[in-house]
Design a protein around this motif. Structure first.
Motif, mmCIF file in Angstrom:
data_model
loop_
_atom_site.group_PDB
_atom_site.id
_atom_site.type_symbol
_atom_site.label_atom_id
_atom_site.label_comp_id
_atom_site.label_asym_id
_atom_site.label_seq_id
_atom_site.Cartn_x
_atom_site.Cartn_y
_atom_site.Cartn_z
ATOM 1 N N SER A 2 -70.762 28.810 -5.965
ATOM 2 C CA SER A 2 -71.205 28.039 -4.803
ATOM 3 C C SER A 2 -69.992 27.392 -4.141
ATOM 4 O O SER A 2 -68.866 27.485 -4.643
ATOM 5 C CB SER A 2 -72.191 26.952 -5.244
ATOM 6 O OG SER A 2 -71.529 26.011 -6.081
ATOM 7 N N GLU A 3 -70.233 26.716 -3.033
ATOM 8 C CA GLU A 3 -69.146 26.002 -2.368
ATOM 9 C C GLU A 3 -68.581 24.918 -3.282
ATOM 10 O O GLU A 3 -67.367 24.689 -3.320
ATOM 11 C CB GLU A 3 -69.654 25.383 -1.066
ATOM 12 C CG GLU A 3 -70.082 26.422 -0.033
ATOM 13 C CD GLU A 3 -70.747 25.793 1.175
ATOM 14 O OE1 GLU A 3 -70.160 24.847 1.741
ATOM 15 O OE2 GLU A 3 -71.860 26.233 1.538
ATOM 16 N N ASP A 4 -69.462 24.266 -4.032
ATOM 17 C CA ASP A 4 -69.011 23.230 -4.957
ATOM 18 C C ASP A 4 -68.155 23.835 -6.067
ATOM 19 O O ASP A 4 -67.179 23.225 -6.514
ATOM 20 C CB ASP A 4 -70.223 22.514 -5.558
ATOM 21 C CG ASP A 4 -69.827 21.277 -6.355
ATOM 22 O OD1 ASP A 4 -69.087 20.435 -5.803
ATOM 23 O OD2 ASP A 4 -70.233 21.167 -7.523
ATOM 24 N N THR A 5 -68.511 25.038 -6.502
ATOM 25 C CA THR A 5 -67.718 25.735 -7.518
ATOM 26 C C THR A 5 -66.297 25.964 -7.015
ATOM 27 O O THR A 5 -65.322 25.770 -7.744
ATOM 28 C CB THR A 5 -68.354 27.094 -7.868
ATOM 29 O OG1 THR A 5 -69.713 26.909 -8.244
ATOM 30 C CG2 THR A 5 -67.597 27.758 -9.014
ATOM 31 N N VAL A 6 -66.193 26.375 -5.756
ATOM 32 C CA VAL A 6 -64.879 26.631 -5.159
ATOM 33 C C VAL A 6 -64.066 25.344 -5.093
ATOM 34 O O VAL A 6 -62.893 25.311 -5.480
ATOM 35 C CB VAL A 6 -65.022 27.235 -3.748
ATOM 36 C CG1 VAL A 6 -63.641 27.407 -3.102
ATOM 37 C CG2 VAL A 6 -65.746 28.568 -3.810
ATOM 38 N N ARG A 7 -64.685 24.275 -4.615
ATOM 39 C CA ARG A 7 -63.963 23.001 -4.486
ATOM 40 C C ARG A 7 -63.464 22.504 -5.842
ATOM 41 O O ARG A 7 -62.328 22.032 -5.965
ATOM 42 C CB ARG A 7 -64.870 21.956 -3.826
ATOM 43 C CG ARG A 7 -65.025 22.136 -2.321
ATOM 44 C CD ARG A 7 -65.727 20.941 -1.701
ATOM 45 N NE ARG A 7 -67.145 20.932 -2.038
ATOM 46 C CZ ARG A 7 -68.091 21.495 -1.300
ATOM 47 N NH1 ARG A 7 -67.771 22.101 -0.168
ATOM 48 N NH2 ARG A 7 -69.360 21.438 -1.670
ATOM 49 N N LYS A 8 -64.299 22.612 -6.864
ATOM 50 C CA LYS A 8 -63.899 22.161 -8.197
ATOM 51 C C LYS A 8 -62.756 23.014 -8.747
ATOM 52 O O LYS A 8 -61.833 22.497 -9.383
ATOM 53 C CB LYS A 8 -65.094 22.213 -9.145
ATOM 54 C CG LYS A 8 -66.130 21.135 -8.882
ATOM 55 C CD LYS A 8 -67.289 21.240 -9.868
ATOM 56 C CE LYS A 8 -68.314 20.136 -9.625
ATOM 57 N NZ LYS A 8 -69.481 20.241 -10.553
ATOM 58 N N ALA A 9 -62.821 24.315 -8.512
ATOM 59 C CA ALA A 9 -61.765 25.204 -9.008
ATOM 60 C C ALA A 9 -60.429 24.900 -8.342
ATOM 61 O O ALA A 9 -59.378 24.918 -8.990
ATOM 62 C CB ALA A 9 -62.150 26.661 -8.754
ATOM 63 N N LEU A 10 -60.466 24.594 -7.057
ATOM 64 C CA LEU A 10 -59.227 24.320 -6.328
ATOM 65 C C LEU A 10 -58.609 22.989 -6.737
ATOM 66 O O LEU A 10 -57.393 22.808 -6.639
ATOM 67 C CB LEU A 10 -59.497 24.319 -4.823
ATOM 68 C CG LEU A 10 -59.955 25.650 -4.230
ATOM 69 C CD1 LEU A 10 -60.247 25.493 -2.747
ATOM 70 C CD2 LEU A 10 -58.910 26.738 -4.457
ATOM 71 N N LYS A 11 -59.428 22.059 -7.224
ATOM 72 C CA LYS A 11 -58.920 20.750 -7.642
ATOM 73 C C LYS A 11 -58.464 20.753 -9.093
ATOM 74 O O LYS A 11 -57.688 19.903 -9.507
ATOM 75 C CB LYS A 11 -60.008 19.682 -7.474
ATOM 76 C CG LYS A 11 -60.349 19.373 -6.029
ATOM 77 C CD LYS A 11 -61.442 18.317 -5.953
ATOM 78 C CE LYS A 11 -61.810 18.007 -4.507
ATOM 79 N NZ LYS A 11 -62.902 17.000 -4.425
ATOM 80 N N ARG A 12 -58.955 21.699 -9.884
ATOM 81 C CA ARG A 12 -58.693 21.699 -11.321
ATOM 82 C C ARG A 12 -57.235 22.020 -11.593
ATOM 83 O O ARG A 12 -56.639 22.871 -10.957
ATOM 84 C CB ARG A 12 -59.592 22.725 -12.016
ATOM 85 C CG ARG A 12 -59.492 22.718 -13.531
ATOM 86 C CD ARG A 12 -60.593 23.565 -14.134
ATOM 87 N NE ARG A 12 -61.883 22.913 -13.989
ATOM 88 C CZ ARG A 12 -62.978 23.509 -13.552
ATOM 89 N NH1 ARG A 12 -62.938 24.763 -13.189
ATOM 90 N NH2 ARG A 12 -64.113 22.851 -13.463
ATOM 91 N N SER A 13 -56.652 21.322 -12.581
ATOM 92 C CA SER A 13 -55.255 21.564 -12.956
ATOM 93 C C SER A 13 -55.149 21.691 -14.457
ATOM 94 O O SER A 13 -56.104 21.480 -15.172
ATOM 95 C CB SER A 13 -54.368 20.425 -12.458
ATOM 96 O OG SER A 13 -54.782 19.201 -13.013
#
Length: 207
Positions: A196-207
């Motif tokens: 989902s869009e939320d999945t994408v946002r979380k993946a991009l923030k994850r380090s």
């Protein structure tokens, strides 16, 4: 993919950005566990190379102190020869081909100056450079994918996708994130992965 096209229509105003989006979606799908393995191995080899170069420099210094007759290539020279690394030569170190570079530099210096390179000083210099040189891949997508501790197919793909879009100067706005989610579901084509869009946002923030 029609919804992805609609989401991107107001965002991507140039043909090159459309091409970049498609290329990023395709190129983000790689075998990232293999890249992780290669990255770990490269870091190990570069560290070993640095250690071996330092050891060779120490052995050469010890050999020179014996005052036995040595070939001119192994003799110490008073001239402090500075060695410069061009971008292409730094890439050689990056690719762990330092020994080949060392041999080429020795031959080139001797041909240009008529005097051998001070091998001991050069080995110390190469050892320091190898020890400090960052281990990374030229592709920003690969670096982004393996920079997270979580070895997840979904996360790795999305991080690579996002990094490649940024590299192409595409802003990761809400419509682009929506298009990324739609595209990722199509590209990965895995019923166990719901993106989902939320999945994408979380993946991009994850380090």
């Amino acid at each position: 993919m029609g919804d992805a096209y609609l989401a991107l229509s107001a965002e991507l105003t140039e043909d090159q950005h459309w091409i970049a989006f498609i290329d990023a979606a395709r190129n983000a799908r790689k075998q990232f566990p293999e890249y992780r393995r290669i990255h770990k191995k490269a870091a190990q080899l570069l560290s070993e190379f640095s250690t071996v170069a330092q050891k060779l420099a120490s052995l050469l210094a010890e050999l020179q102190r014996t005052n036995v007759r040595l070939p001119v290539e192994l003799q110490r020279h008073d001239e402090d020869i500075e060695v410069y690394f061009s971008p292409s030569e730094s890439q050689v170190v990056r690719d762990l081909k330092g020994l080949r570079f060392l041999e080429r530099a020795l031959i080139q210096h001797t041909a240009n100056s008529g005097t051998p390179l001070d091998l001991g000083r050069y080995l110390i210099k190469v050892s320091k450079i190898a020890g400090q040189f960052p281990v990374d891949f030229a592709c920003p997508g690969v670096e982004a994918a393996i920079s997270t501790r979580q070895d997840s197919k979904k996360t790795a793909y999305l991080r690579a996708f996002g990094a490649l879009l940024k590299y192409s100067s595409i802003n990761l706005s809400a419509p682009v994130v929506r298009a990324m989610a739609i595209t990722a579901n199509v590209i990965l084509d895995d019923v166990d992965l719901s993106i989902s869009e939320d999945t994408v946002r979380k993946a991009l923030k994850r380090s």
